[in-house]
Design a protein around this motif. Sequence first.
Motif, PDB file in Angstrom:
ATOM      1  N   ALA A  51      58.333   9.568  82.653  1.00 46.14           N
ATOM      2  CA  ALA A  51      57.865   8.522  81.716  1.00 46.14           C
ATOM      3  C   ALA A  51      58.851   8.183  80.601  1.00 46.14           C
ATOM      4  N   GLY A  52      60.135   8.160  80.922  1.00 44.68           N
ATOM      5  CA  GLY A  52      61.080   7.540  79.998  1.00 44.68           C
ATOM      6  C   GLY A  52      61.889   8.490  79.127  1.00 44.68           C
ATOM      7  N   THR A  53      62.720   7.875  78.309  1.00 47.94           N
ATOM      8  CA  THR A  53      63.719   8.567  77.504  1.00 47.94           C
ATOM      9  C   THR A  53      63.146   9.651  76.605  1.00 47.94           C
ATOM     10  N   TYR A  54      62.115   9.319  75.840  1.00 44.64           N
ATOM     11  CA  TYR A  54      61.638  10.265  74.832  1.00 44.64           C
ATOM     12  C   TYR A  54      61.182  11.579  75.462  1.00 44.64           C
ATOM     13  N   ILE A  55      60.445  11.488  76.562  1.00 43.15           N
ATOM     14  CA  ILE A  55      59.927  12.701  77.218  1.00 43.15           C
ATOM     15  C   ILE A  55      61.061  13.472  77.876  1.00 43.15           C
ATOM     16  N   CYS A  56      61.978  12.768  78.543  1.00 44.30           N
ATOM     17  CA  CYS A  56      63.120  13.435  79.175  1.00 44.30           C
ATOM     18  C   CYS A  56      63.967  14.171  78.126  1.00 44.30           C
ATOM     19  N   GLN A  57      64.195  13.514  77.001  1.00 45.59           N
ATOM     20  CA  GLN A  57      65.008  14.119  75.941  1.00 45.59           C
ATOM     21  C   GLN A  57      64.359  15.400  75.411  1.00 45.59           C
ATOM     22  N   GLN A  58      63.054  15.352  75.185  1.00 44.25           N
ATOM     23  CA  GLN A  58      62.356  16.542  74.701  1.00 44.25           C
ATOM     24  C   GLN A  58      62.398  17.673  75.729  1.00 44.25           C
ATOM     25  N   ALA A  59      62.241  17.315  77.014  1.00 43.30           N
ATOM     26  CA  ALA A  59      62.297  18.318  78.079  1.00 43.30           C
ATOM     27  C   ALA A  59      63.682  18.958  78.144  1.00 43.30           C
ATOM     28  N   LEU A  60      64.716  18.143  77.929  1.00 44.30           N
ATOM     29  CA  LEU A  60      66.092  18.645  77.949  1.00 44.30           C
ATOM     30  C   LEU A  60      66.323  19.608  76.793  1.00 44.30           C
ATOM     31  N   LEU A  61      65.937  19.224  75.586  1.00 50.03           N
ATOM     32  CA  LEU A  61      66.144  20.068  74.409  1.00 50.03           C
ATOM     33  C   LEU A  61      65.353  21.363  74.503  1.00 50.03           C
TER      34      LEU A  61
ATOM     35  N   ILE B 242      69.404  18.359  83.383  1.00 47.44           N
ATOM     36  CA  ILE B 242      70.211  17.147  83.525  1.00 47.44           C
ATOM     37  C   ILE B 242      69.285  15.983  83.832  1.00 47.44           C
ATOM     38  N   TYR B 243      69.598  14.828  83.277  1.00 44.80           N
ATOM     39  CA  TYR B 243      68.854  13.619  83.663  1.00 44.80           C
ATOM     40  C   TYR B 243      69.719  12.387  83.420  1.00 44.80           C
ATOM     41  N   PRO B 244      69.478  11.300  84.147  1.00 48.57           N
ATOM     42  CA  PRO B 244      70.256  10.081  83.946  1.00 48.57           C
ATOM     43  C   PRO B 244      69.741   9.289  82.756  1.00 48.57           C
ATOM     44  N   GLU B 245      70.675   8.838  81.918  1.00 47.81           N
ATOM     45  CA  GLU B 245      70.328   8.089  80.711  1.00 47.81           C
ATOM     46  C   GLU B 245      71.276   6.899  80.583  1.00 47.81           C
ATOM     47  N   TYR B 246      71.013   6.044  79.625  1.00 52.10           N
ATOM     48  CA  TYR B 246      71.840   4.863  79.375  1.00 52.10           C
ATOM     49  C   TYR B 246      72.409   4.951  77.964  1.00 52.10           C
ATOM     50  N   THR B 247      73.694   4.658  77.813  1.00 48.74           N
ATOM     51  CA  THR B 247      74.374   4.891  76.537  1.00 48.74           C
ATOM     52  C   THR B 247      73.734   4.113  75.388  1.00 48.74           C
ATOM     53  N   GLY B 248      73.360   2.853  75.631  1.00 49.92           N
ATOM     54  CA  GLY B 248      72.738   2.059  74.568  1.00 49.92           C
ATOM     55  C   GLY B 248      71.394   2.617  74.144  1.00 49.92           C
ATOM     56  N   THR B 249      70.652   3.181  75.102  1.00 53.28           N
ATOM     57  CA  THR B 249      69.370   3.805  74.791  1.00 53.28           C
ATOM     58  C   THR B 249      69.582   5.069  73.969  1.00 53.28           C
ATOM     59  N   ALA B 250      70.557   5.883  74.370  1.00 53.56           N
ATOM     60  CA  ALA B 250      70.861   7.101  73.619  1.00 53.56           C
ATOM     61  C   ALA B 250      71.267   6.764  72.183  1.00 53.56           C
ATOM     62  N   LEU B 251      72.082   5.717  72.037  1.00 54.64           N
ATOM     63  CA  LEU B 251      72.573   5.316  70.719  1.00 54.64           C
ATOM     64  C   LEU B 251      71.435   4.904  69.788  1.00 54.64           C
ATOM     65  N   THR B 252      70.537   4.075  70.297  1.00 59.95           N
ATOM     66  CA  THR B 252      69.511   3.490  69.433  1.00 59.95           C
ATOM     67  C   THR B 252      68.225   4.298  69.387  1.00 59.95           C
ATOM     68  N   ALA B 253      67.724   4.711  70.557  1.00 61.24           N
ATOM     69  CA  ALA B 253      66.413   5.369  70.605  1.00 61.24           C
ATOM     70  C   ALA B 253      66.489   6.840  70.196  1.00 61.24           C
ATOM     71  N   ILE B 254      67.570   7.527  70.551  1.00 61.44           N
ATOM     72  CA  ILE B 254      67.680   8.950  70.241  1.00 61.44           C
ATOM     73  C   ILE B 254      68.463   9.177  68.940  1.00 61.44           C
TER      74      ILE B 254
ATOM     75  N   VAL C  83      74.742   7.202  82.652  1.00 58.24           N
ATOM     76  CA  VAL C  83      75.475   8.467  82.602  1.00 58.24           C
ATOM     77  C   VAL C  83      74.499   9.617  82.856  1.00 58.24           C
ATOM     78  N   ALA C  84      75.034  10.779  83.175  1.00 56.53           N
ATOM     79  CA  ALA C  84      74.208  11.981  83.240  1.00 56.53           C
ATOM     80  C   ALA C  84      74.294  12.693  81.899  1.00 56.53           C
ATOM     81  N   VAL C  85      73.132  13.048  81.335  1.00 60.49           N
ATOM     82  CA  VAL C  85      73.088  13.886  80.135  1.00 60.49           C
ATOM     83  C   VAL C  85      72.815  15.317  80.602  1.00 60.49           C
ATOM     84  N   ILE C  86      73.643  16.249  80.159  1.00 64.31           N
ATOM     85  CA  ILE C  86      73.577  17.625  80.654  1.00 64.31           C
ATOM     86  C   ILE C  86      73.555  18.599  79.479  1.00 64.31           C
ATOM     87  N   ARG C  87      72.747  19.639  79.590  1.00 65.31           N
ATOM     88  CA  ARG C  87      72.747  20.700  78.582  1.00 65.31           C
ATOM     89  C   ARG C  87      74.067  21.460  78.648  1.00 65.31           C
ATOM     90  N   GLN C  88      74.708  21.664  77.494  1.00 66.73           N
ATOM     91  CA  GLN C  88      75.977  22.402  77.469  1.00 66.73           C
ATOM     92  C   GLN C  88      75.776  23.841  77.952  1.00 66.73           C
TER      93      GLN C  88
END
Length: 257
Positions: free
Chosen positions: A25-35, A41-53, A198-203
Amino acid sequence: MLGELLAQQIEAHTHLKVERRFYLAGTYICQQALLAGRIDIYPEYTGTALTAILKQKVGGDKTEVYQRVKSEYETRLGLTLGPSFGFNDTFAMEIRGSDARRLNLKTLSQAAAFTPQWRAGFGYEFMERPDGYAGLAAAYGLRFAAPPRIMDLGLLAPALKDHQIDIAAGNATDGLIPTLDLFVLEDDRRYFPPYEAVAVIRQETLREHPEVAGAVAELRGTISDQEMQQLNYALDGQHRDVKDVAHEFLRSKGLVH
């Protein structure tokens, strides 16, 4: 589609088994799951990361936006970005092709004269995001006949075709755009930032499994805008199995056997 491509690519080039958790269900949930370490790892979009996150203002070319997001993710969030897959999945303000031809519309600026008679339909995230509806309406002076209808993303294109709404915010790589004879209005004031996939990956994941970085890096520049639209059409228009579509694509690029 991108999640399955990543999963198959990692499985083909490492000894790891990938657990798929799709439809989050989108960026916010994926980001929280990642953190929280629930996904790696999940696919994200740079403009979304810049503005929404990162809550930074819209703007910059694709290289600048990529570098800003990568740097901030690494220093502040313990995350990093893989290279761009090659396509820009920008928001697409879609109308019916018949309306575009009848009114001779090509750009959002031209469409603004007609929007007071139109009904709009947008996804929930588009209504809430800093790079979404409020800013777009201000940039183009958009007004509508009624408040926009908030709809599930999968319902927007069919609702547009069936004249339930007159304009929708989809994505440039939507597979149903050509199939349903929809027309994407040009963002002539360049409101939307670049949305490179892009793929966002936990370091931490890369420290434990550095081989993942190499597998993901091989996807650099492999998918054009048109190819992504075709992949989406295989799922949304032809209702094919995502595993088959992903495998055929990776094989066509020489990435799997």
